[in-house]
Scaffold this active site. Structure first.
Site, PDB file in Angstrom:
ATOM      1  N   SER A 106       0.858  -1.492  -0.291  1.00 57.61           N
ATOM      2  CA  SER A 106       0.449  -0.216  -0.475  1.00 57.61           C
ATOM      3  C   SER A 106       1.128   1.302  -0.111  1.00 57.61           C
ATOM      4  O   SER A 106       2.012   0.831   0.906  1.00 57.61           O
ATOM      5  CB  SER A 106      -0.540   0.333   0.521  1.00 57.61           C
ATOM      6  OG  SER A 106      -0.281  -0.178   2.491  1.00 57.61           O
TER       7      SER A 106
ATOM      8  N   GLY B 117      -0.042   4.769  -0.194  1.00 53.49           N
ATOM      9  CA  GLY B 117      -0.886   5.997   0.359  1.00 53.49           C
ATOM     10  C   GLY B 117      -1.672   6.532  -0.362  1.00 53.49           C
ATOM     11  O   GLY B 117      -2.158   5.749  -1.530  1.00 53.49           O
TER      12      GLY B 117
ATOM     13  N   GLU C 233      -0.414   7.807  -3.363  1.00 53.38           N
ATOM     14  CA  GLU C 233      -0.775   6.459  -4.647  1.00 53.38           C
ATOM     15  C   GLU C 233      -1.006   5.082  -5.088  1.00 53.38           C
ATOM     16  O   GLU C 233      -0.616   4.651  -5.410  1.00 53.38           O
ATOM     17  CB  GLU C 233       1.399   6.471  -5.108  1.00 53.38           C
ATOM     18  CG  GLU C 233       1.981   8.479  -4.704  1.00 53.38           C
ATOM     19  CD  GLU C 233       3.125   7.858  -4.860  1.00 53.38           C
ATOM     20  OE1 GLU C 233       3.811   7.020  -5.546  1.00 53.38           O
ATOM     21  OE2 GLU C 233       3.952   8.818  -3.821  1.00 53.38           O
ATOM     22  N   GLY C 234      -1.946   4.916  -3.855  1.00 54.35           N
ATOM     23  CA  GLY C 234      -2.765   3.599  -4.162  1.00 54.35           C
ATOM     24  C   GLY C 234      -2.070   2.493  -3.547  1.00 54.35           C
ATOM     25  O   GLY C 234      -1.385   2.365  -3.144  1.00 54.35           O
TER      26      GLY C 234
ATOM     27  N   ASP D 134      -5.975  -1.961   6.687  1.00 55.56           N
ATOM     28  CA  ASP D 134      -6.829  -2.425   7.398  1.00 55.56           C
ATOM     29  C   ASP D 134      -8.785  -2.855   6.296  1.00 55.56           C
ATOM     30  O   ASP D 134      -8.622  -3.749   5.897  1.00 55.56           O
ATOM     31  CB  ASP D 134      -7.753  -2.593   8.665  1.00 55.56           C
ATOM     32  CG  ASP D 134      -6.414  -2.338   9.608  1.00 55.56           C
ATOM     33  OD1 ASP D 134      -5.292  -3.281   9.605  1.00 55.56           O
ATOM     34  OD2 ASP D 134      -6.425  -1.802  10.858  1.00 55.56           O
TER      35      ASP D 134
HETATM   36  N1  LIG Z   1      -4.136  10.796   1.031  1.00 62.20           N
HETATM   37  C1  LIG Z   1      -5.155   9.123   0.267  1.00 62.20           C
HETATM   38  N2  LIG Z   1      -5.228   9.372  -0.592  1.00 62.20           N
HETATM   39  C2  LIG Z   1      -6.173   8.682  -1.519  1.00 62.20           C
HETATM   40  N3  LIG Z   1      -6.400   7.492  -0.350  1.00 62.20           N
HETATM   41  C3  LIG Z   1      -5.614   7.031  -0.487  1.00 62.20           C
HETATM   42  C4  LIG Z   1      -4.737   7.729   1.040  1.00 62.20           C
HETATM   43  N4  LIG Z   1      -4.140   7.453   1.831  1.00 62.20           N
HETATM   44  C5  LIG Z   1      -4.479   6.330   1.522  1.00 62.20           C
HETATM   45  N5  LIG Z   1      -4.997   5.911   0.600  1.00 62.20           N
HETATM   46  C6  LIG Z   1      -5.629   4.546   0.268  1.00 62.20           C
HETATM   47  O1  LIG Z   1      -5.595   3.630   1.055  1.00 62.20           O
HETATM   48  C7  LIG Z   1      -4.605   2.484   1.051  1.00 62.20           C
HETATM   49  C8  LIG Z   1      -3.927   2.583   2.153  1.00 62.20           C
HETATM   50  O2  LIG Z   1      -3.490   3.381   2.449  1.00 62.20           O
HETATM   51  P1  LIG Z   1      -1.436   3.242   3.669  1.00 62.20           P
HETATM   52  O3  LIG Z   1      -1.073   3.348   2.759  1.00 62.20           O
HETATM   53  O4  LIG Z   1      -1.393   4.973   4.214  1.00 62.20           O
HETATM   54  O5  LIG Z   1      -2.032   1.982   4.386  1.00 62.20           O
HETATM   55  P2  LIG Z   1      -1.406   1.858   5.782  1.00 62.20           P
HETATM   56  O6  LIG Z   1       0.572   2.784   6.030  1.00 62.20           O
HETATM   57  O7  LIG Z   1      -1.159  -0.542   5.826  1.00 62.20           O
HETATM   58  O8  LIG Z   1      -2.244   2.119   6.625  1.00 62.20           O
HETATM   59  P3  LIG Z   1      -2.238   2.034   8.058  1.00 62.20           P
HETATM   60  O9  LIG Z   1      -1.068   1.211   9.029  1.00 62.20           O
HETATM   61  O10 LIG Z   1      -2.166   3.096   8.773  1.00 62.20           O
HETATM   62  O11 LIG Z   1      -3.604   1.141   8.489  1.00 62.20           O
HETATM   63  C9  LIG Z   1      -4.191   2.863   0.338  1.00 62.20           C
HETATM   64  O12 LIG Z   1      -3.588   2.439  -0.636  1.00 62.20           O
HETATM   65  C10 LIG Z   1      -4.804   3.720  -0.577  1.00 62.20           C
HETATM   66  O13 LIG Z   1      -5.469   2.608  -1.502  1.00 62.20           O
HETATM   67  O1  LIG Z   2      -0.054  -0.296  17.832  1.00 58.64           O
HETATM   68  P1  LIG Z   2      -0.256  -1.654  17.091  1.00 58.64           P
HETATM   69  O2  LIG Z   2      -1.133  -3.137  17.034  1.00 58.64           O
HETATM   70  O3  LIG Z   2       0.532  -1.234  15.725  1.00 58.64           O
HETATM   71  O4  LIG Z   2      -2.098  -0.756  16.266  1.00 58.64           O
HETATM   72  C1  LIG Z   2      -2.621  -0.876  16.988  1.00 58.64           C
HETATM   73  C2  LIG Z   2      -3.714   0.423  15.627  1.00 58.64           C
HETATM   74  O5  LIG Z   2      -3.161   1.906  15.737  1.00 58.64           O
HETATM   75  O6  LIG Z   2      -4.131   0.211  13.876  1.00 58.64           O
HETATM   76  C3  LIG Z   2      -4.816   0.016  13.788  1.00 58.64           C
HETATM   77  C4  LIG Z   2      -4.997   0.392  12.674  1.00 58.64           C
HETATM   78  O7  LIG Z   2      -4.958   0.124  11.560  1.00 58.64           O
HETATM   79  C5  LIG Z   2      -5.649   0.819  14.694  1.00 58.64           C
HETATM   80  O8  LIG Z   2      -7.231   0.926  15.308  1.00 58.64           O
HETATM   81  C6  LIG Z   2      -4.913   0.399  16.263  1.00 58.64           C
HETATM   82  O9  LIG Z   2      -4.978   1.401  16.877  1.00 58.64           O
END
Ligand SMILES: Nc1ncnc2c1ncn2[C@@H]1O[C@H](COP(=O)(O)OP(=O)(O)OP(=O)(O)O)[C@@H](O)[C@H]1O
Ligand SMILES: O=P(O)(O)OC[C@@]1(O)O[C@H](CO)[C@@H](O)[C@@H]1O
Length: 326
Positions: free
Chosen positions: A234, A236, A238-239, A266
């Protein structure tokens, strides 16, 4: 290019079991501007059931995929989390522990900057651990998908994901791993069917900074060569990037206003499992997953989007085919 399924030989009848060893009551606090050392009078905070696997389970239940959530819950917060899951249609099969489940505080300011204060896991006993391990193995039937979400709490062996993935493989159970650091590194050794790191987690894993999409694709391809079936990174706004032994694809997502990014990753995991459950092609699975993430960031707290929200975003996603990276 011939379109392939997201993963091979998956029965539509299987259910998803999500594992969250360290769930949390997530408390979302809004501030105009966070100023350390001062009093902030804030609007009533939002309280949502959280922890990575719980977020996946809530999204899947909303999409009508049969889902069981397991892990540890304890105390009053544990009761509240159980009720929140049940009320959202998730079958909650957690092992009760003596200690209280944690609360994580998320502060979001008017500019959208997120500050997270995540607590450690409550301690559990050996007996509670064994009960969990037995419960999990009982819940998993052939054709089910096991979603292992989040990091391993203190007290849990760092190779547990590797061991449970190896067991799942022998038992005809498919696995998706969404973790970071050592838990991810060791889990990969057992060759899970799917992993979903973000770019930072992929960089940690490969030990190198990834400067562009080409480098992301190459790093993901190395993990496929090491035995992972599908690597979804993932990215952000950028998809996401998705790599298998025969495809390397980038899903581009629309630019949207971000209300809360908590749980976006998630929601991508849930989107992947939705596509797999319905035996979508790889193209359609990753497009749906990316659209789910983008629909999520427009929701407050870690509230998941509706299927309609996802379908709206889906119409504005597209795929760039990078050709096979192997
Ligand atoms: N600013 C944004 N604009 C559009 N889509 C977004 C944006 N941020 C996240 N997304 C969407 O959400 C998906 C997951 O985001 P990201 O890559 O930030 O995940 P992550 O870092 O695993 O998230 P987290 O651990 O906080 O749950 C991306 O693949 C995209 O589809
Ligand atoms: O402390 P961890 O286990 O790394 O992350 C937990 C957490 O930040 O992850 C979820 C979002 O992905 C939230 O619902 C939760 O609070």
């Amino acid at each position: 290019m011939e379109r392939q399924g997201a993963t091979e030989h998956v029965s539509r009848t299987g259910r998803v079991i999500t594992v969250t060893l360290n769930p949390a009551v997530d408390l979302f606090v809004s501030v105009k501007h966070l100023e350390p050392g001062t009093l902030h009078r804030v609007p009533t905070p939002l309280q949502h059931a959280g922890g990575k696997g719980l977020n996946v389970a809530k999204m899947l239940a909303c999409l009508s995929v049969p889902t069981v959530a397991t892990g540890f819950l304890g105390g009053r917060r544990g009761d509240w989390l159980h009720e929140a899951l049940v009320s959202q249609g998730v079958e909650s099969q957690f092992v009760r522990i003596a200690n209280e489940s944690r609360m994580n505080v998320k502060v979001i300011d008017d500019a959208g900057t997120l500050t997270e204060l995540n607590s450690p896991a409550p301690a559990f006993t050996d007996e509670e651990w064994h009960l969990f391990d037995d419960t999990l193995r009982t819940l998993c039937g052939p054709n089910s998908w096991l979603a292992l979400c989040g990091n391993l709490p203190a007290g849990c062996q760092s190779h547990w994901y590797r061991d449970i993935i190896s067991w799942a493989k022998q038992s005809g159970i498919k696995t998706l791993l969404d973790a970071s650091g050592v838990a991810l590194e060791l889990g990969i050794q057992a060759c899970p069917d799917v992993i979903k790191p973000n770019q930072h987690e992929l960089e940690q894993l490969t030990g190198s900074t990834l400067h562009n999409h080409e480098e992301v694709m190459r790093a993901a391809a190395q993990l496929v060569e090491a035995g992972v079936g599908l690597v979804v990174v993932s990215l952000g706004e950028e998809g996401l990037a998705a790599v298998t032994s025969s495809a390397a694809l980038h899903v581009r997502v629309p630019s949207v206003p971000v209300v809360s990014s908590v749980g976006a990753g998630d929601t991508v995991v849930a989107g992947l499992l939705y596509g797999i459950f319905h035996q979508f092609s790889l193209y359609d699975t990753i497009r749906f997953a990316a659209a789910a993430g983008t629909a999520k960031v427009q929701k407050p707290g870690n509230m998941h989007p509706s299927k309609e929200d996802i379908e709206t975003c889906l119409a504005s996603t597209d795929i760039v085919d990078w050709g096979s990276q192997s």
